[in-house]
Design a protein around this motif. Structure first.
Motif, PDB file in Angstrom:
ATOM      1  N   LYS A 163     -12.675   7.108  -4.722  1.00 52.21           N
ATOM      2  CA  LYS A 163     -11.447   7.013  -3.933  1.00 52.21           C
ATOM      3  C   LYS A 163     -10.770   5.664  -4.154  1.00 52.21           C
ATOM      4  O   LYS A 163      -9.542   5.582  -4.242  1.00 52.21           O
ATOM      5  CB  LYS A 163     -11.755   7.222  -2.448  1.00 52.21           C
ATOM      6  N   LEU A 164     -11.567   4.601  -4.237  1.00 49.44           N
ATOM      7  CA  LEU A 164     -10.997   3.284  -4.494  1.00 49.44           C
ATOM      8  C   LEU A 164     -10.301   3.242  -5.853  1.00 49.44           C
ATOM      9  O   LEU A 164      -9.233   2.646  -5.993  1.00 49.44           O
ATOM     10  CB  LEU A 164     -12.091   2.222  -4.428  1.00 49.44           C
ATOM     11  N   ARG A 165     -10.905   3.869  -6.847  1.00 50.99           N
ATOM     12  CA  ARG A 165     -10.281   3.893  -8.175  1.00 50.99           C
ATOM     13  C   ARG A 165      -8.954   4.637  -8.140  1.00 50.99           C
ATOM     14  O   ARG A 165      -7.975   4.231  -8.778  1.00 50.99           O
ATOM     15  CB  ARG A 165     -11.220   4.542  -9.196  1.00 50.99           C
ATOM     16  N   HIS A 166      -8.892   5.721  -7.377  1.00 49.84           N
ATOM     17  CA  HIS A 166      -7.652   6.481  -7.271  1.00 49.84           C
ATOM     18  C   HIS A 166      -6.565   5.651  -6.596  1.00 49.84           C
ATOM     19  O   HIS A 166      -5.412   5.636  -7.049  1.00 49.84           O
ATOM     20  CB  HIS A 166      -7.889   7.767  -6.471  1.00 49.84           C
ATOM     21  N   THR A 208      -2.729   4.271  -8.173  1.00 50.05           N
ATOM     22  CA  THR A 208      -1.423   4.583  -7.588  1.00 50.05           C
ATOM     23  C   THR A 208      -0.678   3.326  -7.143  1.00 50.05           C
ATOM     24  O   THR A 208       0.548   3.270  -7.201  1.00 50.05           O
ATOM     25  CB  THR A 208      -1.584   5.516  -6.382  1.00 50.05           C
ATOM     26  N   ARG A 209      -1.441   2.310  -6.660  1.00 44.22           N
ATOM     27  CA  ARG A 209      -0.867   1.058  -6.162  1.00 44.22           C
ATOM     28  C   ARG A 209       0.201   1.307  -5.090  1.00 44.22           C
ATOM     29  O   ARG A 209       1.176   0.567  -4.968  1.00 44.22           O
ATOM     30  CB  ARG A 209      -0.274   0.222  -7.297  1.00 44.22           C
ATOM     31  N   GLU A 210       0.013   2.384  -4.337  1.00 45.86           N
ATOM     32  CA  GLU A 210       0.987   2.712  -3.300  1.00 45.86           C
ATOM     33  C   GLU A 210       0.812   1.822  -2.079  1.00 45.86           C
ATOM     34  O   GLU A 210      -0.292   1.394  -1.752  1.00 45.86           O
ATOM     35  CB  GLU A 210       0.832   4.177  -2.877  1.00 45.86           C
ATOM     36  N   GLU A 211       1.905   1.579  -1.404  1.00 39.83           N
ATOM     37  CA  GLU A 211       1.876   0.865  -0.139  1.00 39.83           C
ATOM     38  C   GLU A 211       1.472   1.850   0.959  1.00 39.83           C
ATOM     39  O   GLU A 211       2.030   2.930   1.074  1.00 39.83           O
ATOM     40  CB  GLU A 211       3.260   0.294   0.148  1.00 39.83           C
ATOM     41  N   LYS A 212       0.469   1.485   1.755  1.00 40.10           N
ATOM     42  CA  LYS A 212      -0.055   2.358   2.797  1.00 40.10           C
ATOM     43  C   LYS A 212       0.222   1.764   4.180  1.00 40.10           C
ATOM     44  O   LYS A 212       0.112   0.551   4.370  1.00 40.10           O
ATOM     45  CB  LYS A 212      -1.570   2.553   2.624  1.00 40.10           C
ATOM     46  N   PHE A 213       0.540   2.640   5.139  1.00 41.17           N
ATOM     47  CA  PHE A 213       0.747   2.186   6.506  1.00 41.17           C
ATOM     48  C   PHE A 213      -0.584   1.766   7.123  1.00 41.17           C
ATOM     49  O   PHE A 213      -1.593   2.448   6.958  1.00 41.17           O
ATOM     50  CB  PHE A 213       1.358   3.314   7.347  1.00 41.17           C
ATOM     51  N   ASN A 214      -0.580   0.636   7.833  1.00 31.87           N
ATOM     52  CA  ASN A 214      -1.791   0.133   8.463  1.00 31.87           C
ATOM     53  C   ASN A 214      -1.684   0.227   9.980  1.00 31.87           C
ATOM     54  O   ASN A 214      -2.480   0.897  10.618  1.00 31.87           O
ATOM     55  CB  ASN A 214      -2.036  -1.317   8.017  1.00 31.87           C
ATOM     56  N   TRP A 215      -0.703  -0.460  10.581  1.00 30.24           N
ATOM     57  CA  TRP A 215      -0.518  -0.382  12.030  1.00 30.24           C
ATOM     58  C   TRP A 215       0.891  -0.806  12.408  1.00 30.24           C
ATOM     59  O   TRP A 215       1.639  -1.362  11.597  1.00 30.24           O
ATOM     60  CB  TRP A 215      -1.547  -1.230  12.781  1.00 30.24           C
ATOM     61  N   GLU A 216       1.241  -0.521  13.650  1.00 34.76           N
ATOM     62  CA  GLU A 216       2.543  -0.906  14.206  1.00 34.76           C
ATOM     63  C   GLU A 216       2.329  -1.404  15.624  1.00 34.76           C
ATOM     64  O   GLU A 216       1.482  -0.886  16.356  1.00 34.76           O
ATOM     65  CB  GLU A 216       3.508   0.280  14.199  1.00 34.76           C
ATOM     66  N   HIS A 222      -5.593  -5.674  -6.819  1.00 37.43           N
ATOM     67  CA  HIS A 222      -6.641  -5.573  -7.832  1.00 37.43           C
ATOM     68  C   HIS A 222      -7.946  -5.197  -7.126  1.00 37.43           C
ATOM     69  O   HIS A 222      -8.119  -5.493  -5.944  1.00 37.43           O
ATOM     70  CB  HIS A 222      -6.793  -6.913  -8.561  1.00 37.43           C
ATOM     71  N   ILE A 223      -8.831  -4.549  -7.837  1.00 32.78           N
ATOM     72  CA  ILE A 223     -10.181  -4.298  -7.349  1.00 32.78           C
ATOM     73  C   ILE A 223     -11.147  -4.658  -8.461  1.00 32.78           C
ATOM     74  O   ILE A 223     -11.041  -4.149  -9.580  1.00 32.78           O
ATOM     75  CB  ILE A 223     -10.391  -2.829  -6.933  1.00 32.78           C
TER      76      ILE A 223
END
Length: 253
Positions: free
Chosen positions: A146-149, A153-161, A177-178
């Motif tokens: 999952k980390l490799r996927h 993609t390098r997509e920006e993901k929502f974390n919190w609001e 980077h990983i």
């Protein structure tokens, strides 16, 4: 503005694991002395200060500690019960030992190199009382596939609001980077401030998170000469390896 100051201002807005009851139940005697490594804004330290005899906090960020000092003043903690100072949790000497050493909310994962991790355990060894207990915590990472996927993609993901006064604040993350060989994540947090629907400012804060799988986390502690006393997969008695957190209590015994 100093990036560390901005990160400190956002820190307490994020959702935390429900770990406070865990630490409050663990440290409920006014006869014990506590050392908190990576105490930050005092989220934990300020609430434990009245439950123990003395608590000492160390953190590398002056901005974080400024907020911690403010919390201690607001909760009217006597100066003789709590003290915080700027310091490196991988290289310090206080000349005394403590009954409990804690490092809540994954402080160990901010240590990128083996030398830093070894330094942390050396300091724990020198500051933990003979019958004392230490608790370290890390998040339970996703599978490598999952980390490799996510990296591809390098997509920006929502974390919190969250809201602070009239300002709505969002936090997203993406991975720069990983390092799969060293198991280190290099994410960046993107904070955006909105007033009504207007974006007023954006701050990007780069962090480092070394990750451990359940057996690796146990082996790390044992390899540094300690005995594991308890372990949990979270703060509500989840089985170790079966929850979102890796929480281990250990000592010399």
């Amino acid at each position: 503005m100093d990036m560390r100051l901005e990160a400190a201002e956002y820190y307490d807005l994020q959702p935390f694991p429900n770990d406070m009851p865990f630490y409050e139940n663990l440290i409920s005697s006014n006869t014990v002395d506590v050392l908190e490594l990576g105490c930050g804004t005092g989220r934990v330290l300020s609430r434990l200060a009245n439950r123990c005899r003395y608590i000492h906090g160390i953190d590398l960020s002056e901005a974080m500690l400024s907020i911690c000092h403010q919390k201690l003043q607001e909760t009217v903690i006597p100066k003789e019960k709590a003290y915080v100072e700027v310091g490196d949790i991988t290289d310090f000497c206080l000349g005394r030992t403590f009954d409990f050493i804690i490092a809540p909310f994954r402080a160990i994962q901010n240590l990128e190199t083996d030398d830093q991790v070894n330094g942390l355990f050396h300091c724990i060894d020198k500051h933990l009382a003979p019958n004392g207990n230490c608790i370290l915590n890390a998040f339970h990472p996703w599978p490598l596939e999952k980390l490799r996927h996510i990296l591809t993609t390098r997509e920006e993901k929502f974390n919190w609001e969250a809201t602070s006064g009239e300002v709505r604040i969002t936090c997203h993350y993406r991975f720069r980077h990983i390092d799969f060989e060293k198991q280190v994540l290099y994410p960046e947090l993107i904070y955006r401030n909105y007033k009504d629907s207007t974006l007023e400012c954006e701050t990007i804060f780069k962090i480092i998170m070394k990750f451990y799988y359940p057996q690796q986390f146990e082996d790390l502690i044992v390899r540094h000469g300690f005995k594991i006393l308890n372990r949990w997969g979270g703060y509500a008695d989840e089985p170790y390896g079966g929850g979102s957190e890796l929480v281990i209590e250990f000592g010399f015994r």
